[in-house]
Design a protein around this motif. Sequence first.
Motif, PDB file in Angstrom:
ATOM      1  N   UNK A   1      27.876  -0.332  15.309  1.00 45.10           N
ATOM      2  CA  UNK A   1      28.107  -1.751  15.044  1.00 45.10           C
ATOM      3  C   UNK A   1      27.716  -2.103  13.615  1.00 45.10           C
ATOM      4  N   UNK A   2      26.625  -1.529  13.137  1.00 47.36           N
ATOM      5  CA  UNK A   2      26.169  -1.764  11.760  1.00 47.36           C
ATOM      6  C   UNK A   2      27.217  -1.316  10.745  1.00 47.36           C
ATOM      7  N   UNK A   3      27.731  -0.109  10.910  1.00 46.97           N
ATOM      8  CA  UNK A   3      28.709   0.433   9.965  1.00 46.97           C
ATOM      9  C   UNK A   3      29.975  -0.423   9.934  1.00 46.97           C
TER      10      UNK A   3
ATOM     11  N   UNK B   1      25.755 -14.220   5.461  1.00 49.93           N
ATOM     12  CA  UNK B   1      24.743 -13.366   6.060  1.00 49.93           C
ATOM     13  C   UNK B   1      25.151 -12.827   7.424  1.00 49.93           C
ATOM     14  N   UNK B   2      24.332 -11.899   7.911  1.00 51.21           N
ATOM     15  CA  UNK B   2      24.548 -11.317   9.235  1.00 51.21           C
ATOM     16  C   UNK B   2      23.748 -12.083  10.284  1.00 51.21           C
ATOM     17  N   UNK B   3      24.320 -12.172  11.470  1.00 50.19           N
ATOM     18  CA  UNK B   3      23.567 -12.592  12.654  1.00 50.19           C
ATOM     19  C   UNK B   3      23.472 -11.356  13.533  1.00 50.19           C
ATOM     20  N   UNK B   4      22.259 -10.871  13.718  1.00 48.45           N
ATOM     21  CA  UNK B   4      22.047  -9.611  14.435  1.00 48.45           C
ATOM     22  C   UNK B   4      21.564  -9.917  15.844  1.00 48.45           C
ATOM     23  N   UNK B   5      22.337  -9.472  16.807  1.00 51.04           N
ATOM     24  CA  UNK B   5      22.069  -9.750  18.216  1.00 51.04           C
ATOM     25  C   UNK B   5      21.359  -8.570  18.880  1.00 51.04           C
TER      26      UNK B   5
ATOM     27  N   UNK C   1      11.787  -6.403  19.352  1.00 52.77           N
ATOM     28  CA  UNK C   1      10.475  -6.585  18.724  1.00 52.77           C
ATOM     29  C   UNK C   1      10.565  -7.020  17.261  1.00 52.77           C
ATOM     30  N   UNK C   2      11.632  -7.716  16.921  1.00 49.42           N
ATOM     31  CA  UNK C   2      11.818  -8.232  15.567  1.00 49.42           C
ATOM     32  C   UNK C   2      11.845  -7.149  14.492  1.00 49.42           C
ATOM     33  N   UNK C   3      12.025  -5.903  14.893  1.00 51.73           N
ATOM     34  CA  UNK C   3      12.122  -4.813  13.923  1.00 51.73           C
ATOM     35  C   UNK C   3      13.573  -4.379  13.808  1.00 51.73           C
ATOM     36  N   UNK C   4      14.150  -4.562  12.631  1.00 53.85           N
ATOM     37  CA  UNK C   4      15.538  -4.181  12.410  1.00 53.85           C
ATOM     38  C   UNK C   4      15.603  -2.726  11.954  1.00 53.85           C
ATOM     39  N   UNK C   5      16.369  -1.938  12.681  1.00 56.50           N
ATOM     40  CA  UNK C   5      16.463  -0.513  12.366  1.00 56.50           C
ATOM     41  C   UNK C   5      17.486  -0.245  11.271  1.00 56.50           C
ATOM     42  N   UNK C   6      18.615  -0.947  11.306  1.00 54.63           N
ATOM     43  CA  UNK C   6      19.694  -0.685  10.355  1.00 54.63           C
ATOM     44  C   UNK C   6      19.917  -1.820   9.357  1.00 54.63           C
ATOM     45  N   UNK C   7      19.573  -3.033   9.715  1.00 57.73           N
ATOM     46  CA  UNK C   7      19.844  -4.181   8.861  1.00 57.73           C
ATOM     47  C   UNK C   7      18.643  -4.609   8.007  1.00 57.73           C
ATOM     48  N   UNK C   8      17.613  -3.796   7.950  1.00 52.67           N
ATOM     49  CA  UNK C   8      16.373  -4.208   7.294  1.00 52.67           C
ATOM     50  C   UNK C   8      16.544  -4.488   5.800  1.00 52.67           C
ATOM     51  N   UNK C   9      17.545  -3.880   5.160  1.00 50.78           N
ATOM     52  CA  UNK C   9      17.800  -4.111   3.735  1.00 50.78           C
ATOM     53  C   UNK C   9      18.995  -5.034   3.489  1.00 50.78           C
ATOM     54  N   UNK C  10      19.528  -5.627   4.556  1.00 48.90           N
ATOM     55  CA  UNK C  10      20.721  -6.459   4.440  1.00 48.90           C
ATOM     56  C   UNK C  10      20.365  -7.949   4.477  1.00 48.90           C
TER      57      UNK C  10
END
Length: 266
Positions: free
Chosen positions: A175-177, A195-199, A203-212
């Motif tokens: 989904x990220x790609x 911006x992105x809305x990440x669903x 635990x509020x930790x973004x694995x792939x979108x952390x730099x987006x």
Amino acid sequence: MEIYPDFLELKKKLKKIIEDFYSLRTKGAKVISFPSGKGGVGKTTIVLNLAAALALSGKRVAIVDLNLALPNVSLFLQNTPKKTVTHFLCDEAELSEILVKLNIKKAEIDVFPAESIVNLGKKVKIERIRELILYLKPNYDYILFDQSPGLSKFAIYPTLVADVVFVVSADIKPAYLDAIKVRDVLEESGVNFNGFVVNMTKRNNLRYFYNERVYATIPYDWRLKNAFSSGKTVFQLRFGFLSSSKRAFSKFAEKLIEDFPPERVW
């Protein structure tokens, strides 16, 4: 100097285009577009629950279902009109024939549902969205588009006429790609990506979108999943106050109202 009729007609058309563009961009409601790369990332869930949060904040809200392949907004309605947005885009209905009211506690949302183009079997004029916006914009604070996934013209065109664009995704690699591809195409097309809305985050930790550029996150919440399955928003659940996603949608709405206030014309 002689002025040719063709030139006068061209000047008239250009003036109308400029007037329409000005109206689309400045007057009335903020039009918010929700494209995505993949299906199944929760666009309809986000649109409906954000609309509920905005309506409960006292805003006049409309949802327009533009997922013309597999529309889902109608699942939340008690009654579905015979004519839909799809019929309007095929020149077979007026917008006044399409409107359905959705009650969320003491608030109300105006919904314009769609029908699958597969079922209708007609040629859709997606460009008629411009007329839809000009008709609706003076009457609302926010108009939310629930769109088709992917990069077809049915998915991209609504972003071109929106005021605000959020790409919806889930925090998983496929989904990220795909979301990044959509973002890149939108920016190359001159769309103002907000911006992105990440669903379904954990635990509020973004694995792939952390730099987006992430505008809002919605945590994974079984109450939200159950609400969707029963055709409700999380705000309509008996114990919805326990829901982490309800708090996230309320925060999302508050931020949206602050960052993108509507320009009233009445």
